[in-house]
Write a protein that holds these residues in place. Sequence first.
Motif, PDB file in Angstrom:
ATOM      1  N   LEU A  39      25.238  34.129 -32.671  1.00  0.00           N
ATOM      2  CA  LEU A  39      26.629  34.115 -33.127  1.00  0.00           C
ATOM      3  C   LEU A  39      26.920  35.306 -34.034  1.00  0.00           C
ATOM      4  O   LEU A  39      27.980  35.924 -33.938  1.00  0.00           O
ATOM      5  N   ARG A  40      25.977  35.644 -34.905  1.00  0.00           N
ATOM      6  CA  ARG A  40      26.163  36.789 -35.800  1.00  0.00           C
ATOM      7  C   ARG A  40      26.255  38.105 -35.012  1.00  0.00           C
ATOM      8  O   ARG A  40      27.033  38.984 -35.351  1.00  0.00           O
ATOM      9  N   ILE A  41      25.490  38.220 -33.941  1.00  0.00           N
ATOM     10  CA  ILE A  41      25.583  39.408 -33.084  1.00  0.00           C
ATOM     11  C   ILE A  41      26.953  39.453 -32.415  1.00  0.00           C
ATOM     12  O   ILE A  41      27.619  40.492 -32.393  1.00  0.00           O
ATOM     13  N   LEU A  42      27.393  38.331 -31.881  1.00  0.00           N
ATOM     14  CA  LEU A  42      28.691  38.287 -31.204  1.00  0.00           C
ATOM     15  C   LEU A  42      29.851  38.591 -32.155  1.00  0.00           C
ATOM     16  O   LEU A  42      30.874  39.135 -31.743  1.00  0.00           O
ATOM     17  N   LEU A  43      29.674  38.250 -33.428  1.00  0.00           N
ATOM     18  CA  LEU A  43      30.701  38.531 -34.437  1.00  0.00           C
ATOM     19  C   LEU A  43      30.602  39.945 -35.005  1.00  0.00           C
ATOM     20  O   LEU A  43      31.448  40.356 -35.799  1.00  0.00           O
ATOM     21  N   GLY A  44      29.553  40.680 -34.631  1.00  0.00           N
ATOM     22  CA  GLY A  44      29.378  42.030 -35.138  1.00  0.00           C
ATOM     23  C   GLY A  44      28.749  42.085 -36.523  1.00  0.00           C
ATOM     24  O   GLY A  44      28.771  43.124 -37.178  1.00  0.00           O
ATOM     25  N   LEU A  45      28.165  40.986 -36.969  1.00  0.00           N
ATOM     26  CA  LEU A  45      27.528  40.926 -38.282  1.00  0.00           C
ATOM     27  C   LEU A  45      26.049  41.266 -38.224  1.00  0.00           C
ATOM     28  O   LEU A  45      25.402  41.441 -39.256  1.00  0.00           O
ATOM     29  N   GLU A  46      25.520  41.340 -37.025  1.00  0.00           N
ATOM     30  CA  GLU A  46      24.108  41.635 -36.772  1.00  0.00           C
ATOM     31  C   GLU A  46      24.102  42.534 -35.540  1.00  0.00           C
ATOM     32  O   GLU A  46      25.008  42.467 -34.712  1.00  0.00           O
ATOM     33  N   THR A  47      23.084  43.367 -35.405  1.00  0.00           N
ATOM     34  CA  THR A  47      22.982  44.263 -34.252  1.00  0.00           C
ATOM     35  C   THR A  47      21.839  43.812 -33.353  1.00  0.00           C
ATOM     36  O   THR A  47      20.731  43.561 -33.836  1.00  0.00           O
ATOM     37  N   ALA A  48      22.118  43.727 -32.073  1.00  0.00           N
ATOM     38  CA  ALA A  48      21.071  43.377 -31.110  1.00  0.00           C
ATOM     39  C   ALA A  48      20.134  44.566 -30.938  1.00  0.00           C
ATOM     40  O   ALA A  48      20.545  45.721 -31.056  1.00  0.00           O
ATOM     41  N   ASP A  49      18.875  44.288 -30.647  1.00  0.00           N
ATOM     42  CA  ASP A  49      17.903  45.344 -30.358  1.00  0.00           C
ATOM     43  C   ASP A  49      18.032  45.826 -28.923  1.00  0.00           C
ATOM     44  O   ASP A  49      17.687  46.961 -28.603  1.00  0.00           O
ATOM     45  N   SER A  50      18.518  44.941 -28.059  1.00  0.00           N
ATOM     46  CA  SER A  50      18.687  45.305 -26.650  1.00  0.00           C
ATOM     47  C   SER A  50      19.771  44.420 -26.046  1.00  0.00           C
ATOM     48  O   SER A  50      20.147  43.403 -26.603  1.00  0.00           O
ATOM     49  N   GLY A  51      20.258  44.847 -24.887  1.00  0.00           N
ATOM     50  CA  GLY A  51      21.258  44.074 -24.177  1.00  0.00           C
ATOM     51  C   GLY A  51      22.672  44.386 -24.626  1.00  0.00           C
ATOM     52  O   GLY A  51      22.912  45.279 -25.447  1.00  0.00           O
ATOM     53  N   SER A  52      23.603  43.632 -24.070  1.00  0.00           N
ATOM     54  CA  SER A  52      25.013  43.859 -24.382  1.00  0.00           C
ATOM     55  C   SER A  52      25.788  42.559 -24.215  1.00  0.00           C
ATOM     56  O   SER A  52      25.283  41.584 -23.659  1.00  0.00           O
ATOM     57  N   PHE A  53      27.024  42.583 -24.692  1.00  0.00           N
ATOM     58  CA  PHE A  53      27.922  41.449 -24.498  1.00  0.00           C
ATOM     59  C   PHE A  53      29.349  41.969 -24.430  1.00  0.00           C
ATOM     60  O   PHE A  53      29.665  43.059 -24.899  1.00  0.00           O
ATOM     61  N   SER A  54      30.225  41.160 -23.841  1.00  0.00           N
ATOM     62  CA  SER A  54      31.645  41.495 -23.779  1.00  0.00           C
ATOM     63  C   SER A  54      32.445  40.197 -23.790  1.00  0.00           C
ATOM     64  O   SER A  54      31.900  39.116 -23.590  1.00  0.00           O
ATOM     65  N   GLY A  55      33.736  40.323 -24.031  1.00  0.00           N
ATOM     66  CA  GLY A  55      34.618  39.166 -23.971  1.00  0.00           C
ATOM     67  C   GLY A  55      34.842  38.452 -25.285  1.00  0.00           C
ATOM     68  O   GLY A  55      35.552  37.452 -25.316  1.00  0.00           O
TER      69      GLY A  55
END
Length: 171
Positions: free
Chosen positions: A43-59
């Motif tokens: 959830l924190r990655i999706l909110l932009g509060l954390e950065t993923a090490d790999s992969g992506s998301f949209s929407g």
Amino acid sequence: MSITIEHLGKRFGTKTVLADFSWQVDGPNILMGASGIGKTTLLRILLGLETADSGSFSGVVRPAAVFQEDRLCPQLNAVDNLVLTGHGLCAEVAEKELLALGFAPAELKLPAARLSGGQKRRVALLRALLCRDAETLLMDEPFTGMDAELVQRAVQTTVRLVGQRPTIFAR
């Protein structure tokens, strides 16, 4: 509209909390799992509060969130905490929804600092649900601290207010 997550990965030191995680979220969905498996991190990655090490998301468009912490302004009452963000929510609608979730009229006048944990949780839940601009809802354990009767009422309210927006409930 939907949330698309593709091959998301996240590590904290030597601990992997997300590994090649992919998911398509159309409408409301529940994400369940043991503590520490990465639900909050996702959830924190999706909110932009954390950065993923790999992969992506949209929407994830104009998200509203319920965090594990209630994050209310302690000096404001429940109604003022709901209308604080603006977005066209009026005090009358906020009050009506709070009363429907078990608040007594006198409790609506109390500053958030004096509310019980369950009351604070209901305010935090409604703050996200009533955010009219939110096209995506991300909720981290939104019913924590509520007794069984209140959970039932909160779930009914949530179903009514979420509609078909892409929503993730972490539990």
